[in-house]
Design an enzyme around this catalytic site. Structure first.
Site, PDB file in Angstrom:
ATOM      1  N   GLU A 191      40.708  36.297  38.929  1.00 19.44           N
ATOM      2  CA  GLU A 191      41.575  37.049  39.837  1.00 19.44           C
ATOM      3  C   GLU A 191      40.772  38.126  40.546  1.00 19.44           C
ATOM      4  O   GLU A 191      39.919  38.782  39.944  1.00 19.44           O
ATOM      5  CB  GLU A 191      42.716  37.684  39.033  1.00 19.44           C
ATOM      6  CG  GLU A 191      43.782  38.368  39.855  1.00 19.44           C
ATOM      7  CD  GLU A 191      44.967  38.814  39.003  1.00 19.44           C
ATOM      8  OE1 GLU A 191      45.591  39.827  39.372  1.00 19.44           O
ATOM      9  OE2 GLU A 191      45.260  38.174  37.968  1.00 19.44           O
TER      10      GLU A 191
ATOM     11  N   ASP B 224      41.676  41.472  42.916  1.00 22.87           N
ATOM     12  CA  ASP B 224      42.845  42.298  43.251  1.00 22.87           C
ATOM     13  C   ASP B 224      42.535  43.439  44.208  1.00 22.87           C
ATOM     14  O   ASP B 224      41.576  44.187  44.001  1.00 22.87           O
ATOM     15  CB  ASP B 224      43.414  42.977  41.987  1.00 22.87           C
ATOM     16  CG  ASP B 224      43.985  42.013  40.980  1.00 22.87           C
ATOM     17  OD1 ASP B 224      44.304  40.882  41.361  1.00 22.87           O
ATOM     18  OD2 ASP B 224      44.104  42.401  39.808  1.00 22.87           O
TER      19      ASP B 224
ATOM     20  N   GLU C 236      45.065  46.590  44.992  1.00 20.21           N
ATOM     21  CA  GLU C 236      46.347  47.223  44.701  1.00 20.21           C
ATOM     22  C   GLU C 236      46.381  48.573  45.402  1.00 20.21           C
ATOM     23  O   GLU C 236      45.503  49.413  45.184  1.00 20.21           O
ATOM     24  CB  GLU C 236      46.559  47.389  43.198  1.00 20.21           C
ATOM     25  CG  GLU C 236      46.747  46.061  42.476  1.00 20.21           C
ATOM     26  CD  GLU C 236      46.940  46.233  40.978  1.00 20.21           C
ATOM     27  OE1 GLU C 236      47.900  45.656  40.443  1.00 20.21           O
ATOM     28  OE2 GLU C 236      46.120  46.939  40.356  1.00 20.21           O
TER      29      GLU C 236
END
Length: 294
Positions: free
Chosen positions: A99, A101, A103
């Site tokens: 993953e 990311d 954010e």
């Protein structure tokens, strides 16, 4: 990594998956809602995801991909966004997933947005970095991109690299290169941790909160669901008469200009790096010892 960031444009012609058009019709070609369809708002060329005290919303790509570049243009929640999180990420599936990311952590009015990046490899994350942006991401659209090949993962903001995760398999460190990944984005309430460690809660009197999107781009190798991971890796790697733009030698690492850009970001804007957190990691993580740019 790139001879110049503009090189991406010139090289996006070998393996086209979906070229961007400035319309939410492009969203319909590439993505589908994952949850809370009634919290999707279409306004001309714009897509808005709504967060209220009932629900957030999220979407995911219709296909999975290996290697290439994905980009969204995003305008974040305006005003008092404390407690809210807007995420843009790539992820595979399963307990040993990979993953990448972005954010975006909301804040009280007048305080800067924070961006947290993270990398999961074989189900293991805990590689957070946080930075403050050099602009107000609520006033206009900015591009956020993830570039991925067999040598590195690069997080970019308006084509400026803010983080590089380098392949160091020669040092015995796993690198995410064998699992196709979907592309996702969502908005939700995370006031238990998002703003000042959870000390500042979401003020629902300011709801609904909106994250606004346009110009979705995926220039990557599309992977059929029915094909085994090893076969997808082979399919998406140059060789045997195939030549893919993400395998160009100039994209194996940052060039000098981009290295300087990353140094500037790290010196001026990053305020948390897991590599320096000796309380969490008394023993420095192996990739931190060897990384030149992380």
């Amino acid at each position: 990594m790139f001879r110049s960031l503009g090189l991406f444009v010139g090289l996006m012609l070998v393996v086209g998956v979906a070229n961007a058009v400035p319309s939410t019709s492009n969203f319909d070609q590439l993505f589908q809602p994952s949850w809370a369809l009634d919290h999707f708002v279409h306004e001309g060329d714009l897509l808005k995801l709504k967060l209220d005290n009932y629900s957030g919303a999220g979407f995911g790509s219709k296909s999975k991909y290996m290697f290439g570049k994905v980009t969204i243009q995003l305008k974040l929640v305006e005003g008092d966004s404390a407690g809210t999180v807007t995420a843009f990420y790539m992820s595979s599936e399963g307990p040993n997933h990979n993953e990448f990311d972005f954010e975006f952590l909301g804040n009280t009015t007048g305080e800067p947005y924070s961006v947290q990046t993270n990398v999961y490899v074989n189900g293991v994350g805990n590689r957070e970095q946080r930075l403050n942006l050099w602009f107000d991401p609520t006033k206009d659209f900015h591009s956020y991109s993830i570039f991925w090949n067999q040598r590195q993962v690069v997080f970019l903001v308006d084509e400026t690299p803010i983080r590089v995760h380098t392949n160091m398999e020669h040092k015995g460190i796993p690198f995410p290169k064998d699992q196709p990944m979907g592309v996702y984005s969502s908005i939700w309430n995370a006031d238990d941790w998002a703003t000042q460690g959870g000390r500042v809660k979401t003020d629902w009197s300011h709801a609904p909160f909106f994250a606004t999107y346009k110009n979705f781009e995926i220039n990557a190798c599309e992977c059929p669901v029915s094909v085994a991971a090893m076969d997808n890796t082979k399919k998406c790697t140059s060789g045997e008469g195939k030549k893919y733009w993400w395998d160009e030698p100039t994209l194996a690492e940052l060039n000098l200009h981009q290295s300087h850009q990353l140094m500037w970001v790290r010196a001026r804007h990053i305020f948390y790096d897991y590599c320096s957190d000796t309380a969490r990691f008394p023993v420095t993580p192996a990739e931190c010892v060897h990384h030149r740019h992380n």
